[in-house]
Structures are given as C-alpha cells and as structure tokens.
Design an enzyme around this catalytic site. Structure first.
Site, PDB file in Angstrom:
ATOM      1  N   ALA A 149      14.531  96.114   6.070  1.00 23.96           N
ATOM      2  CA  ALA A 149      14.192  95.240   7.201  1.00 23.96           C
ATOM      3  C   ALA A 149      14.743  93.835   7.009  1.00 23.96           C
ATOM      4  O   ALA A 149      14.147  92.863   7.456  1.00 23.96           O
ATOM      5  CB  ALA A 149      12.671  95.198   7.363  1.00 23.96           C
ATOM      6  N   ARG A 160      23.160  92.286  17.369  1.00 26.31           N
ATOM      7  CA  ARG A 160      23.389  92.859  18.695  1.00 26.31           C
ATOM      8  C   ARG A 160      22.253  92.557  19.690  1.00 26.31           C
ATOM      9  O   ARG A 160      22.401  92.757  20.887  1.00 26.31           O
ATOM     10  CB  ARG A 160      23.606  94.382  18.565  1.00 26.31           C
ATOM     11  CG  ARG A 160      24.946  94.728  17.931  1.00 26.31           C
ATOM     12  CD  ARG A 160      24.994  96.149  17.403  1.00 26.31           C
ATOM     13  NE  ARG A 160      24.326  96.292  16.111  1.00 26.31           N
ATOM     14  CZ  ARG A 160      24.277  97.426  15.418  1.00 26.31           C
ATOM     15  NH1 ARG A 160      24.839  98.517  15.890  1.00 26.31           N
ATOM     16  NH2 ARG A 160      23.646  97.470  14.248  1.00 26.31           N
ATOM     17  N   ASN A 193      18.978  98.645  18.367  1.00 24.12           N
ATOM     18  CA  ASN A 193      20.026  97.673  18.058  1.00 24.12           C
ATOM     19  C   ASN A 193      20.259  96.691  19.195  1.00 24.12           C
ATOM     20  O   ASN A 193      20.756  95.598  18.973  1.00 24.12           O
ATOM     21  CB  ASN A 193      21.333  98.391  17.724  1.00 24.12           C
ATOM     22  CG  ASN A 193      21.202  99.227  16.453  1.00 24.12           C
ATOM     23  OD1 ASN A 193      20.642  98.779  15.461  1.00 24.12           O
ATOM     24  ND2 ASN A 193      21.689 100.453  16.501  1.00 24.12           N
TER      25      ASN A 193
HETATM   26  C1  UD1 Z   1      22.263 102.687  10.503  1.00 23.84           C
HETATM   27  C2  UD1 Z   1      23.062 103.751   9.725  1.00 23.84           C
HETATM   28  C3  UD1 Z   1      23.577 104.784  10.742  1.00 23.84           C
HETATM   29  C4  UD1 Z   1      22.414 105.379  11.524  1.00 23.84           C
HETATM   30  C5  UD1 Z   1      21.576 104.284  12.196  1.00 23.84           C
HETATM   31  C6  UD1 Z   1      20.310 104.875  12.763  1.00 23.84           C
HETATM   32  C7  UD1 Z   1      24.039 102.596   7.806  1.00 23.84           C
HETATM   33  C8  UD1 Z   1      25.283 102.025   7.229  1.00 23.84           C
HETATM   34  N1  UD1 Z   1      24.151 103.136   9.028  1.00 23.84           N
HETATM   35  O1  UD1 Z   1      23.177 102.026  11.371  1.00 23.84           O
HETATM   36  O2  UD1 Z   1      24.255 105.825  10.037  1.00 23.84           O
HETATM   37  O3  UD1 Z   1      22.898 106.270  12.495  1.00 23.84           O
HETATM   38  O4  UD1 Z   1      21.203 103.290  11.219  1.00 23.84           O
HETATM   39  O5  UD1 Z   1      19.554 103.928  13.425  1.00 23.84           O
HETATM   40  O6  UD1 Z   1      23.028 102.588   7.153  1.00 23.84           O
HETATM   41  N2  UD1 Z   1      19.376  96.221   6.675  1.00 23.84           N
HETATM   42  C9  UD1 Z   1      18.971  95.604   5.513  1.00 23.84           C
HETATM   43  N3  UD1 Z   1      19.897  94.987   4.725  1.00 23.84           N
HETATM   44  C10 UD1 Z   1      21.213  94.968   5.041  1.00 23.84           C
HETATM   45  C11 UD1 Z   1      21.635  95.615   6.225  1.00 23.84           C
HETATM   46  C12 UD1 Z   1      20.692  96.237   7.023  1.00 23.84           C
HETATM   47  O7  UD1 Z   1      17.786  95.590   5.195  1.00 23.84           O
HETATM   48  O8  UD1 Z   1      21.992  94.395   4.263  1.00 23.84           O
HETATM   49  C13 UD1 Z   1      18.383  96.872   7.508  1.00 23.84           C
HETATM   50  C14 UD1 Z   1      18.354  96.344   8.938  1.00 23.84           C
HETATM   51  O9  UD1 Z   1      17.422  95.272   9.049  1.00 23.84           O
HETATM   52  C15 UD1 Z   1      17.898  97.554   9.729  1.00 23.84           C
HETATM   53  C16 UD1 Z   1      18.345  98.743   8.896  1.00 23.84           C
HETATM   54  O10 UD1 Z   1      18.695  98.234   7.624  1.00 23.84           O
HETATM   55  O11 UD1 Z   1      16.496  97.580   9.878  1.00 23.84           O
HETATM   56  C17 UD1 Z   1      19.543  99.437   9.512  1.00 23.84           C
HETATM   57  O12 UD1 Z   1      20.575  98.487   9.737  1.00 23.84           O
HETATM   58  P1  UD1 Z   1      21.344  98.446  11.117  1.00 23.84           P
HETATM   59  O13 UD1 Z   1      22.259  97.291  11.079  1.00 23.84           O
HETATM   60  O14 UD1 Z   1      20.429  98.587  12.245  1.00 23.84           O
HETATM   61  O15 UD1 Z   1      22.224  99.780  10.974  1.00 23.84           O
HETATM   62  P2  UD1 Z   1      22.828 100.667  12.148  1.00 23.84           P
HETATM   63  O16 UD1 Z   1      24.105 100.070  12.576  1.00 23.84           O
HETATM   64  O17 UD1 Z   1      21.801 100.905  13.176  1.00 23.84           O
HETATM   65 MG    MG Z   2      19.995 100.112  13.601  1.00 25.89          MG
END
Ligand code: UD1
Ligand code: MG
Length: 496
Positions: free
Chosen positions: A23, A29, A241
């Site tokens: 999180a 986005r 997103n």
């Molecule tokens: C991610 C998945 C994707 C999946 C989708 C489902 C990855 C690379 N991709 O994409 O395969 O289909 O979720 O919803 O994992 N976060 C962190 N630290 C970071 C980056 C992100 O804690 O450095 C957290 C974000 O706050 C978020 C979650 O991880 O809650 C997912 O990140 P997000 O950027 O939403 O990934 P998606 O592009 O949705």
């Molecule tokens: Mg996501």
C-alpha cells in the site's frame, strides 16, 4: 478445548502464515493528492476493506507496506491490529515485498495483496491458502477471467493447472494480448522459495521497478510449482487504478450490502438508487424508498419506513418509525413509533422518545423530546429538554446562544407553547404551563401558569375605511396626469 477440529481451525491462529498488503504507491492514475489506498469505496477506505477481509484468517502478522502518506495509512490500519513498514522510495511491488521481509518473522507462507483491490472476500482467501497448501506450491496466484482484461497483468499458463509467467500489460507480445486470464496481484507464497527468486528479479521495464510478478517467471523457470486459482466471482479482484475503477468498485460494494439487507427481510425500492454503508443494519419489514442514504453506524428497527430523499448518519431507530421524505438525521435516536418530516433536520445528540412527532421544517440539536410530544412546523429546538405530551406551536424558537455561550431550555410535561414564541435560554416552563402565541419568554413560567410577553393589541373601529378614502383622494390627480402624458406620447408616433 471444545468443538470439532474444523471449528478449532476456524479460531486457531495460523502461526505459519503472514499477510502482506502492498500500500505504498501514490496512485498516479487517480490524479489525486490523496494516496490511492486512502480513497474510499463502499463506505470505507480501500486499505481498510482489505485489512478487514484478512482479519478472520488469524495470521501471525498483518504487515502493511506504506510509503505515500505513510502516517495517514498507518492511522487507518494500526487500530485494526496491522503493523506498518516503510517503503521509501517505492521501487515496485517486488521491492515492497523485500522491505516487508523482516516483519514477517518465522512465517512459512505469506498471502500478498495489493492495497487497491478491496472487494476480495475472506472465503476466497481461505480457498487460495488451501489450494496452495494442498498443491505444495511455491506460489499460488488468484486469477480471474475477464471479458476486458486491459490494464492487468496476464497469466501465461504452462499446463492446465500450472503457470509459467505473469506478463504486465506494457510488456505483452501480440499473441499474449489475447489472454483474458488476469493476475489479481493476490498470491500465496512459500517464503523460503520466494526470497531467492525475488533476488534474481531485475528492473527490466520502462519504470525501472522490481515487479513481484517477475518472481513468478523465475520460480516457474526453476521448476517450482506455480498454481493459479480462478476466482469464482471475477468482481472480487477489481483493482482501483482510476476514478472509473473506484466508481465501479463502490457500485459492487453497495449492491452487495443492499442484497444482504434484502435477504434479511428489508424491502428496498429501486435498489440501485439507495446507498448503504457497511455497518448499517435494519430489521424485518422495514421499507426503504428510492434515493435514501443510510450512513455510518445507522441501526434501524423493524417495520420502519424511510421515505425518499432522506439521509441518515449514525441514527438509531426503534421499531415502527416513519421518516417522511427529505429528512436529514445525524447522531440521533428515534424511539418506537416516532414520525419525523417531511423536511425535518435532526442534528447531533437528539433523542425523540416514543410516539413523538416532528413535522416539516423543524430543526433539532442536542435536544430530548418526551413521549407523545409534538413540534409540527417551522421550529428550532436546540439544547432543549422537553417532557411528555407537550405541544410546541408553529414557529417556536429556542434562543439558545447569546453569541458566546449556549444555554438550556427546559420544558415540562403537557406544556402548550403558542405559535411564534421565542424562548430565551436559560429558561424553564413548568408542567402544564401555557405560553401565549407571539411571546418572547425571558423568565421562567411556573407549572400551570400562563406566560404572555407581547405588545397589547389596540383595535380602532372604522380606521381602515377612513384610511382607504384618504388614500383614494390623494391618488386621483396623479392618475389623471399620468393618462394625459401617455396620450401625448402616442400622437407623434401615429403621424409617421
Ligand atoms: C498490479 C500487478 C498486475 C495486476 C494488478 C491487479 C505488478 C507489477 N502488477 O498492477 O499484474 O494485474 O496489480 O490489480 O505487481 N505498491 C507498493 N510499492 C511499490 C509499488 C506499488 O506498495 O513500489 C502497491 C500499490 O500501492 C498498490 C499495489 O502495490 O496498492 C499494486 O500497485 P499498482 O501500481 O496498483 O499495480 P498495477 O499496475 O495495478
Ligand atoms: Mg493496481
């Protein structure tokens, strides 16, 4: 210990299991100054839904990886028993998992969830864990089959049951973009297998991030078992997103909540127009009309009617209460058979006792209204305590504020307050007292007394007709001069 082994399993902590909720991301986005996981849908912040869904799993630890607005996210999840670890800066979901490592203690397995997919249900997570344990897997992915898989990573199958990789949308080959099985970003990992695989992941993408999804390919390449379990209800994996995603997720939550109330015996007319928060309850045969909002911890008894356009927040309603159209009620209690509205406003800390009746354009704040008491029209009652079977006339105002302090008004039983009276607090009206209409009451009125505080009426016979004659006489010359002006204006026009 009592109960069956299945029941012990329900209540025993899963000592070998940890939960990791990722999180830390900003949620670019969404185009928002608020961190993504703090956005709300279905009456709660996204991350709160997820922590609550994980609670019944009784894991040894619920670890929330925080980054953007870490403090605010912590303030939501820590009271629910989760611990937070800081990921600063955020180098991707794989990096987030590495940051969480130390907090996982001696857990053997971890369920990993994104902070932005709040519709996930406990039962689905239990099934995922069971599939992982039974399959002796290194990783088990919760997947879903979507008609429109765009925006999600795709699951590339090795066989009917196993997976070879997850490919992010930005890296799909032409053929892979046909795949409609998506990665929910909810997984169960065997941690001793995950860590070495994650160490081999490189930030090979345009964002230079470490993707947790790439660890799946590494595990599979090493010959480890990677399974994917398809979610029975694909809506459970919806990620938020964008604002459009948030609206969609909110819609699903609201639909589930209405279905829950309807299945417990509540009638909801035009259900898609009714908004109900998760902690709201209502008992059998209550009817909720279109366009109603039931918010916060509102609790409604049996056989109540909440009519169109009313908004109830943290309201407590007994049985057989009627809320007429367009009422606004906050932090108030309405006992059995109370009727309010239309157009009544109950602000905080108001208690209406049984059979009380509050009519249109009546506002109450921090007031108690006794059994069977009525205030039917155009009234403000603030900081007032009113006894039973009292009648508050139209337009009555408690003047409870002098610009500095608030003062109480106390009104006894069977009091009659005539219309358009102002009661200047602090002031008391004793049991059975009368207040004459139009009074400004500044002194207490004892029991059974009449309080009258207004100018005396003087009646002058014939005054009106005399006045009319005088006015008519004064009007005559003025009228004739106006007519002659008009005529003279018209003439030149006609000649043209
Ligand atoms: C991610 C998945 C994707 C999946 C989708 C489902 C990855 C690379 N991709 O994409 O395969 O289909 O979720 O919803 O994992 N976060 C962190 N630290 C970071 C980056 C992100 O804690 O450095 C957290 C974000 O706050 C978020 C979650 O991880 O809650 C997912 O990140 P997000 O950027 O939403 O990934 P998606 O592009 O949705
Ligand atoms: Mg996501």
């Amino acid at each position: 210990m009592s109960g069956t082994p299945a029941e012990w399993a329900e209540t025993m902590p899963n000592q070998d299991l940890a939960i990791v909720i990722l999180a830390a991301g900003k949620g670019t986005r969404l185009k928002s100054s608020l961190a993504k996981v703090l956005h709300r849908a279905g009456g709660r912040s996204l991350v709160e839904h997820i922590v609550r869904a994980c609670e019944p799993l009784k894991a040894r630890e619920v670890v929330v990886v925080v980054g953007h607005q870490a403090e605010q996210v912590g303030a939501v999840v820590e009271p629910l028993g989760a611990v937070t670890v800081l990921q600063q800066p955020q180098h991707g979901t794989g990096h987030g998992m590495q940051v969480a490592k130390r907090a996982l203690g001696r857990a053997k397995f971890a369920v990993v969830l994104p902070g932005d997919a709040p519709l996930i249900r406990t039962e689905t997570l239990k099934a995922l864990i069971a599939a992982h344990r039974n399959g002796d897997a290194a990783a088990t992915i919760l997947s879903a089959v979507l008609a429109d898989p765009s925006g999600y990573g795709r699951v590339v199958r090795k066989s009917e049951t196993t997976v070879s990789a997850i490919v992010e949308e930005s890296q799909l080959t032409g053929e892979q973009s046909e795949i409609n099985e998506i990665n929910s970003a909810i997984y169960c990992f065997t941690l001793e297998k995950l860590w070495p695989a994650l160490a081999q992941v490189k930030p090979n993408n345009k964002y230079r991030e470490l993707y947790l999804t790439d660890a799946i390919g590494v595990l599979s390449g090493k010959g480890e078992t990677v399974l994917a379990q398809v979610a029975a209800d694909s809506r459970e994996v919806l990620g938020c997103n964008t604002r459009a995603d948030l609206a969609e997720v909110d819609r699903v939550f609201r639909e589930w909540k209405r279905a829950e109330l309807m299945s417990s015996g509540v009638t909801i007319q035009l259900p898609e127009t009714v908004l109900i928060d998760p902690d709201v309850s209502a008992s059998e045969d209550t009817v909720i009309e279109p366009g109603v909002q039931l918010l916060g911890k509102t609790k409604i008894g049996a056989r109540c009617t909440i009519r169109t356009g009313s908004v109830l927040t943290d309201a407590l309603l007994g049985d057989d209460v009627i809320v007429e159209p367009h009422c606004v009620v906050a932090q108030s209690r309405l006992d059995e058979r109370v009727i309010i509205g239309p157009f009544a406003r109950l602000r905080g800390e108001t208690h209406l006792k049984a059979d009380a009746r509050i009519g249109n354009f009546v506002e109450l704040k921090k007031s108690t209204v006794g059994e069977g008491t009525k205030a039917m029209h155009l009234t403000y009652l603030g900081d007032a305590k009113i006894g039973t079977k009292t009648n508050i006339g139209a337009g009555t105002i408690t003047c409870n504020y002098d610009g500095f302090h608030k003062y109480p008004t106390t009104i006894g039983n069977k009091v009659f307050v005539g219309s358009d009276s102002t009661l200047v607090a602090p002031v008391r009206l004793g049991d059975g007292a009368y207040v004459a209409a139009g009074s400004t009451i500044t002194d207490n009125v004892p029991a059974d007394a009449l309080g009258i505080a207004r100018g005396r009426q003087a009646t002058k016979p014939g005054w009106a007709s005399k006045k009319r004659r005088e006015l008519a006489a004064a009007e005559k010359p003025r009228k004739s001069s106006r007519r002659s002006k008009k005529k003279s204006r018209r003439r030149p026009g006609k000649r043209k």
